[in-house]
Design an enzyme around this catalytic site. Structure first.
Site, PDB file in Angstrom:
ATOM      1  N   THR A 163       0.802  -1.148   0.085  1.00  0.00           N
ATOM      2  CA  THR A 163      -0.023   0.006   0.210  1.00  0.00           C
ATOM      3  C   THR A 163       0.881   1.319   0.130  1.00  0.00           C
ATOM      4  OG1 THR A 163      -1.674  -1.280   1.227  1.00  0.00           O
ATOM      5  CG2 THR A 163      -1.543   1.161   1.783  1.00  0.00           C
ATOM      6  N   GLY A 193      -9.777  -3.928   2.857  1.00  0.00           N
ATOM      7  CA  GLY A 193      -8.780  -3.915   4.082  1.00  0.00           C
ATOM      8  C   GLY A 193      -9.230  -2.528   4.951  1.00  0.00           C
TER       9      GLY A 193
HETATM   10  N1  ASP Z   1      -3.333  -2.387   4.721  1.00  0.00           N
HETATM   11  C1  ASP Z   1      -3.422  -2.906   3.209  1.00  0.00           C
HETATM   12  C2  ASP Z   1      -4.806  -4.084   3.192  1.00  0.00           C
HETATM   13  O1  ASP Z   1      -4.983  -4.497   4.111  1.00  0.00           O
HETATM   14  C3  ASP Z   1      -2.276  -3.713   2.861  1.00  0.00           C
HETATM   15  C4  ASP Z   1      -1.077  -3.117   3.089  1.00  0.00           C
HETATM   16  O2  ASP Z   1      -0.694  -2.177   3.683  1.00  0.00           O
HETATM   17  O3  ASP Z   1      -0.030  -3.502   2.394  1.00  0.00           O
HETATM   18  O4  ASP Z   1      -5.519  -3.947   2.122  1.00  0.00           O
END
Ligand code: ASP
Length: 295
Positions: A163, A193
């Site tokens: 992300t 998410g």
């Molecule tokens: N937090 C993000 C999700 O769960 C993934 C990430 O931060 O890499 O979709």
């Protein structure tokens, strides 16, 4: 006049720190921080700065947002994004949006052009078409696994993505935060998410701090991690101490891996993680030569 500041991250995923991909991710963070800083230097708003910075990160094929997003279990790309204005607490978010290069800008349109704050799935798609938001083919978003870390070395349904996020303070002292993601690799269709959830994947409040989170969304949302950072700043902690304390709280309360970036109302930056790595870059003040980057 406040001291301008911008900080960006490229995700607290399962990075191989010596990889070419990490080099590309770090370079994208530096480029994004400079792009956001240029907006602030020109007198632009914190909101414009974080949107501009996240565009750069969404364009980077090594990072799990926009181009480079991980496909879900059906081979489709469903993206989530949140943008928030710390001055008014206005926010806009989209979830499970398909076929756009820049979900963060669609989130901003939700904030500005609708009476709502959060649009998902087919409704978000319909809104994009209604405002003639640029669409793309899914093939433009998916990159070969070796480019964005989807190689077999990673677990088939790993809980982490990469992300992206940005937080900025402009010359008026206004804060803004933005987070954008393709979500976790091989996720169930429809899975959302933490990233677009206000207070979890990001938060911005001029009274306390701007924050962007990354990591295991299923854990982050349970403790509303980004808002926790703001609450800890409200209790008197600096952005750095608050990020560290929030990660300890996540570990103790629900377990899980994550990373955080923040800028508090004093314009101090914070960056912390309990994962192996998280590329980041920040500039505090007018001099872009003072940029700090790391992983
Ligand atoms: N937090 C993000 C999700 O769960 C993934 C990430 O931060 O890499 O979709």
């Amino acid at each position: 006049m406040a001291n301008i500041a911008i900080i960006v991250h490229g995700g607290a995923g399962a990075w191989d720190v010596e990889s070419e991909r990490m080099r590309v991710g770090q370079a994208a963070c530096r480029e994004a921080a400079l792009a956001g800083h240029a907006v602030l230097q020109a007198g632009g708003s914190a909101l414009d700065a974080v949107e501009t910075a996240v565009h750069v990160l969404e364009d980077c094929p090594a990072l799990d947002a926009g181009r480079g997003s991980y496909p879900n279990a059906n081979g489709e790309v469903e993206m989530d994004a949140l943008i928030m204005d710390g001055r008014s607490l206005n926010m806009g978010a989209v979830a499970a949006i398909q076929r756009v290069r820049h979900p963060i800008s669609l989130a901003r349109h939700v904030m500005v052009d609708t009476q709502h704050t959060f649009l998902v799935g087919p409704g978000a798609d319909a809104f994009a078409d209604q405002i003639s938001f640029p669409r793309c083919a899914v093939q433009e978003l998916i990159v070969p696994p070796e480019v964005n870390g989807g190689q077999p070395a990673r677990p088939a349904a790993g809980p982490l993505g990469d992300t992206v996020g940005a937080v900025a303070m402009d010359a008026h002292g206004d804060l803004a935060a933005a987070t954008s993601t393709g979500g976790t690799r091989n996720k169930m269709p429809g899975r959302v998410g933490d990233s677009p959830l206000v207070g979890s994947g990001g938060y911005a409040d001029n009274w306390t701090a701007g924050v962007s989170a990354t990591g295991q969304g299923e854990a982050i949302m349970k403790v509303v991690l980004s808002k926790r950072v703001c609450d800890l700043v409200s209790d008197g902690l600096s952005a750095q101490a608050a990020c560290e304390a929030a990660i300890r709280l996540l570990e103790e309360r629900v377990g899980g891996e994550c990373g955080l970036i923040a800028i508090d109302a004093q314009g101090q930056v914070g960056v912390a993680r309990n994962t192996r790595a998280m590329p980041f870059a920040y500039v505090v003040g007018a001099d872009k030569e003072g940029m700090v980057d790391g992983r």
